[in-house]
Design a protein around this motif. Sequence first.
Motif, PDB file in Angstrom:
ATOM      1  N   PHE A  32      -1.338  -1.670   8.516  1.00 27.61           N
ATOM      2  CA  PHE A  32      -1.608  -0.551   7.613  1.00 27.61           C
ATOM      3  C   PHE A  32      -2.551   0.472   8.249  1.00 27.61           C
ATOM      4  O   PHE A  32      -2.438   1.669   7.972  1.00 27.61           O
ATOM      5  CB  PHE A  32      -2.138  -1.075   6.282  1.00 27.61           C
ATOM      6  N   ALA A  33      -3.444   0.012   9.117  1.00 30.97           N
ATOM      7  CA  ALA A  33      -4.297   0.968   9.832  1.00 30.97           C
ATOM      8  C   ALA A  33      -3.451   1.850  10.741  1.00 30.97           C
ATOM      9  O   ALA A  33      -3.668   3.066  10.836  1.00 30.97           O
ATOM     10  CB  ALA A  33      -5.358   0.222  10.641  1.00 30.97           C
ATOM     11  N   VAL A  72       1.518   4.547   1.699  1.00 27.79           N
ATOM     12  CA  VAL A  72       1.230   5.188   2.989  1.00 27.79           C
ATOM     13  C   VAL A  72       2.350   6.167   3.303  1.00 27.79           C
ATOM     14  O   VAL A  72       3.524   5.880   3.053  1.00 27.79           O
ATOM     15  CB  VAL A  72       1.127   4.153   4.132  1.00 27.79           C
ATOM     16  N   GLU A 114       0.842  -1.188   0.000  1.00 31.04           N
ATOM     17  CA  GLU A 114       0.000   0.000   0.000  1.00 31.04           C
ATOM     18  C   GLU A 114       0.881   1.242   0.000  1.00 31.04           C
ATOM     19  O   GLU A 114       2.023   1.212   0.467  1.00 31.04           O
ATOM     20  CB  GLU A 114      -0.920   0.036   1.230  1.00 31.04           C
ATOM     21  N   ASP A 138       0.258   8.731   9.861  1.00 29.13           N
ATOM     22  CA  ASP A 138       0.294   9.785   8.842  1.00 29.13           C
ATOM     23  C   ASP A 138      -0.643  10.926   9.199  1.00 29.13           C
ATOM     24  O   ASP A 138      -0.306  12.108   9.030  1.00 29.13           O
ATOM     25  CB  ASP A 138      -0.086   9.185   7.487  1.00 29.13           C
ATOM     26  N   GLU A 139      -1.808  10.606   9.707  1.00 26.28           N
ATOM     27  CA  GLU A 139      -2.776  11.646  10.082  1.00 26.28           C
ATOM     28  C   GLU A 139      -2.316  12.426  11.304  1.00 26.28           C
ATOM     29  O   GLU A 139      -2.498  13.641  11.382  1.00 26.28           O
ATOM     30  CB  GLU A 139      -4.152  11.018  10.353  1.00 26.28           C
ATOM     31  N   ARG A 159      -1.496   4.428   8.644  1.00 26.65           N
ATOM     32  CA  ARG A 159      -2.371   5.519   8.195  1.00 26.65           C
ATOM     33  C   ARG A 159      -2.682   6.463   9.348  1.00 26.65           C
ATOM     34  O   ARG A 159      -2.759   7.687   9.169  1.00 26.65           O
ATOM     35  CB  ARG A 159      -3.661   4.944   7.589  1.00 26.65           C
ATOM     36  N   GLU A 160      -2.855   5.906  10.542  1.00 27.26           N
ATOM     37  CA  GLU A 160      -3.090   6.740  11.728  1.00 27.26           C
ATOM     38  C   GLU A 160      -1.881   7.637  11.999  1.00 27.26           C
ATOM     39  O   GLU A 160      -2.034   8.831  12.301  1.00 27.26           O
ATOM     40  CB  GLU A 160      -3.349   5.852  12.941  1.00 27.26           C
TER      41      GLU A 160
END
Length: 261
Positions: free
Chosen positions: A42-43, A7, A5, A49-50, A46-47
Amino acid sequence: MHRVEQVMGFPVSLRIDGTEATDDMGPGVDPGVGSEAGDAVFAWLREVDERFSPFKAGSEVSRYGRGELPVSRLSADLVEILGLCERYRVATGGAFDARLPGRGFDPCAIVKGWSVQRAAERLAAAGVGRFCLNAGGDVVVGGGPWRVGIRHPEIADKVCAVLELTDGAVATSARYERGDHILDGRTGLAATGLLSVSVVAPTLTEADAVATAAFAMGTEGVAWAAGRPGCEVHAVDAGRSVVRTAGFPSIGFPSAEVRAA
């Protein structure tokens, strides 16, 4: 299982072995467990990154950088990241600095390795014994042996070293992807003394931070990195000389002369 993915601005690939009953790589992992562990990895990224991207105006890092969040209101994770940033700033005499003039607070050099190492720890906690997690070329593995190639700093389809890892991490800082993007915090100028530096360490948190810090220091950074506990180093300087520590776990140096650091 193999999954890729995009990311945090780069491709992240995850390979988990042993999810089939016929696999001969040791104790197996239930396919459902492997899939759930991959979802969690991957969750989490992504967290991260936010929450920690300096390029997202609403992230905790951006709000802290603008002075909107006092230290007392920071998450434990960001407090840890700030501590790591300060540790490497002091250790390098300011060559590594997440607070460069004109750039604002940017802890990406710490956040990447730290977050991917956390992801690897989640895999291990889920019972995944054999895995390879590759985040934009920085790699953390478990249950090896795994073979990892280090890209040649000037020839995109060549490697300048191949190493073998069982459990641990390797990170490379170089100029070939983003040009002169790493600055020496002592001068504010681009670090150009090295073409690439790769560091093997027990965790990707340390491998990535030490590789970036060593690159920022220039040629003196190779000896500095080699002196860090648990770290092994392979570097190519601007004169195309190759240096490495005696313990660097290489199994081949196909395109470069080697001399001990």
